[in-house]
Design an enzyme around this catalytic site. Structure first.
Site, mmCIF file in Angstrom:
data_model
loop_
_atom_site.group_PDB
_atom_site.id
_atom_site.type_symbol
_atom_site.label_atom_id
_atom_site.label_comp_id
_atom_site.label_asym_id
_atom_site.label_seq_id
_atom_site.Cartn_x
_atom_site.Cartn_y
_atom_site.Cartn_z
ATOM 1 N N THR A 175 0.839 -1.193 0.000
ATOM 2 C CA THR A 175 0.000 0.000 0.000
ATOM 3 C C THR A 175 0.876 1.247 0.000
ATOM 4 O O THR A 175 1.961 1.238 0.560
ATOM 5 C CB THR A 175 -0.864 -0.011 1.277
ATOM 6 N N ARG A 203 -12.789 -8.538 -2.505
ATOM 7 C CA ARG A 203 -12.149 -8.318 -1.201
ATOM 8 C C ARG A 203 -11.756 -6.855 -1.059
ATOM 9 O O ARG A 203 -11.195 -6.248 -1.962
ATOM 10 C CB ARG A 203 -10.913 -9.199 -1.066
ATOM 11 N N VAL A 204 -12.075 -6.279 0.091
ATOM 12 C CA VAL A 204 -11.700 -4.901 0.394
ATOM 13 C C VAL A 204 -10.818 -4.915 1.631
ATOM 14 O O VAL A 204 -11.143 -5.559 2.630
ATOM 15 C CB VAL A 204 -12.944 -4.023 0.639
ATOM 16 N N GLY A 205 -9.703 -4.220 1.565
ATOM 17 C CA GLY A 205 -8.789 -4.162 2.690
ATOM 18 C C GLY A 205 -9.025 -2.955 3.571
ATOM 19 O O GLY A 205 -10.088 -2.332 3.553
ATOM 20 N N ASP A 206 -8.004 -2.607 4.329
ATOM 21 C CA ASP A 206 -8.127 -1.498 5.284
ATOM 22 C C ASP A 206 -8.048 -0.134 4.638
ATOM 23 O O ASP A 206 -8.568 0.848 5.182
ATOM 24 C CB ASP A 206 -6.997 -1.589 6.313
ATOM 25 N N THR A 226 -0.244 0.772 6.548
ATOM 26 C CA THR A 226 0.071 -0.218 5.531
ATOM 27 C C THR A 226 0.356 -1.552 6.197
ATOM 28 O O THR A 226 0.777 -1.601 7.343
ATOM 29 C CB THR A 226 1.295 0.217 4.701
ATOM 30 N N GLY A 227 0.126 -2.631 5.465
ATOM 31 C CA GLY A 227 0.393 -3.958 6.010
ATOM 32 C C GLY A 227 -0.770 -4.894 5.760
ATOM 33 O O GLY A 227 -1.468 -4.793 4.747
ATOM 34 N N GLY A 229 -4.196 -5.898 5.714
ATOM 35 C CA GLY A 229 -5.448 -5.152 5.804
ATOM 36 C C GLY A 229 -6.439 -5.735 6.780
ATOM 37 O O GLY A 229 -7.125 -4.995 7.504
#
Length: 314
Positions: A175, A203-206, A226-227, A229
């Site tokens: 990210t 899929r949706v991350g952070d 970042t990292g 999610g």
């Protein structure tokens, strides 16, 4: 008056050596781009957007051009932008084939009563403002194709997301993001990503989640994370960091607190950059590496390895 700071990151993960130099060059360029916009009178939101666009346009990073692929070989991206003065925010989730998702996130913030649009709706909204989809092949790098092919040999891609150690074939989930404070103490953040290789479609991350992928509040400061999610969402990492900053703790201590909480409670790893409304700046990561850079008081600071901090005069 506050000493302005523009800080960016290129993602916390096991960045392979072949990408070290290009990653460092990319974050340096983005930090300088954002700082130039600030010097030219741009708002903190202008700065955050410009810096992240620079990172999205760089194929070394997993955002915009260079985004990794879903399991069905599509490009789905997430992004957020937030104005600390008004606490207005805009976000996109699972938007397809857009070179600069952060631009769409800003349009959502400024042109709609909503905070987030997702999937087909986000793409339709973008096209209404002249931001059209491009051929996905223009966004896909050979590295992304190779990484997907490698991970299709396995049934579980989650291992590397939660494991901070080196791995022969690390999942790319780098990210990108920016946090900024200007002379008046106004803050903003922006975060953008292509997600994780071989993720499930949809899929949706952070990254587009307020309080997870980013947060900005002029009363405290701004953060971009970042990292992993999934772990960052559970930890509400960006909001956690801002909350600790709000108690009077310095920026670095606040980031360490958030990362430690995420590791001990969720077994998740990542990194963050942050600025305070008073002009303090910091970055920390619990992964093997995270490229970062910031400009402050006529000097360019950058690094990628744990403990590395190089300073250049501008």
């Amino acid at each position: 008056m506050v000493e302005p700071v523009v800080i960016v990151h290129g993602g916390a993960w096991a960045v392979p050596e072949i990408l070290w130099d290009r990653s460092i060059a990319g974050v340096k360029t983005a930090a300088l781009r954002g700082y130039k916009v600030l010097q030219e009178g741009g708002s903190v939101v202008d700065v955050a957007e410009a810096a992240v666009i620079s990172l999205e346009d760089n194929p070394v990073f997993d955002a915009g051009t260079g985004s990794v692929l879903t399991f069905d070989e599509q490009v789905e991206m997430d992004a957020i932008i937030m104005n600390g003065a008004t606490m207005e925010a805009g976000a996109v989730a699972a938007i397809r084939n857009i070179p600069n998702p952060v631009k769409v996130a800003r349009l959502i913030m400024e042109k709609t009563p909503h905070v987030m649009l997702a999937g087909e709706g986000a793409n339709k909204f973008a096209s209404q403002y002249g931001i059209n989809e491009v051929d996905k092949e223009l966004l896909i790098t050979p590295y992304a194709k190779e990484e997907l092919a490698e991970y299709k040999k396995y049934t579980n891609t989650v291992y590397c997301l939660f494991n901070k150690t080196e791995h022969a074939n690390p999942v790319g989930h780098d990210t990108v993001g920016c946090a900024v404070v200007d002379q008046k103490g106004h803050t903003a953040c922006a975060t953008s990503t292509g997600g994780i290789t071989a993720k499930m479609p949809g899929r949706v991350g952070d990254s587009p989640i307020i309080g997870a992928g980013g947060y900005a509040d002029d009363e405290v400061g701004a953060v971009s994370t970042t990292g992993c999610g999934e772990a960052i969402m559970k930890a509400c990492l960006a909001r956690h960091i801002v909350s600790v900053m709000g108690t009077g703790q310095d920026v670095v201590t606040a980031i360490k607190s958030g990362l430690n909480h995420m590791e001990t409670r969720i077994n998740g790893f990542g990194g963050a950059i942050a600025v305070s409304c008073k002009g303090d700046v910091g970055m920390q990561f619990s992964t093997p590496r995270m490229p970062w850079a910031y400009v402050r008081q006529g000097k360019l600071h950058y690094g990628i390895h744990p403990g590395q901090h190089i300073i250049e005069d501008l």
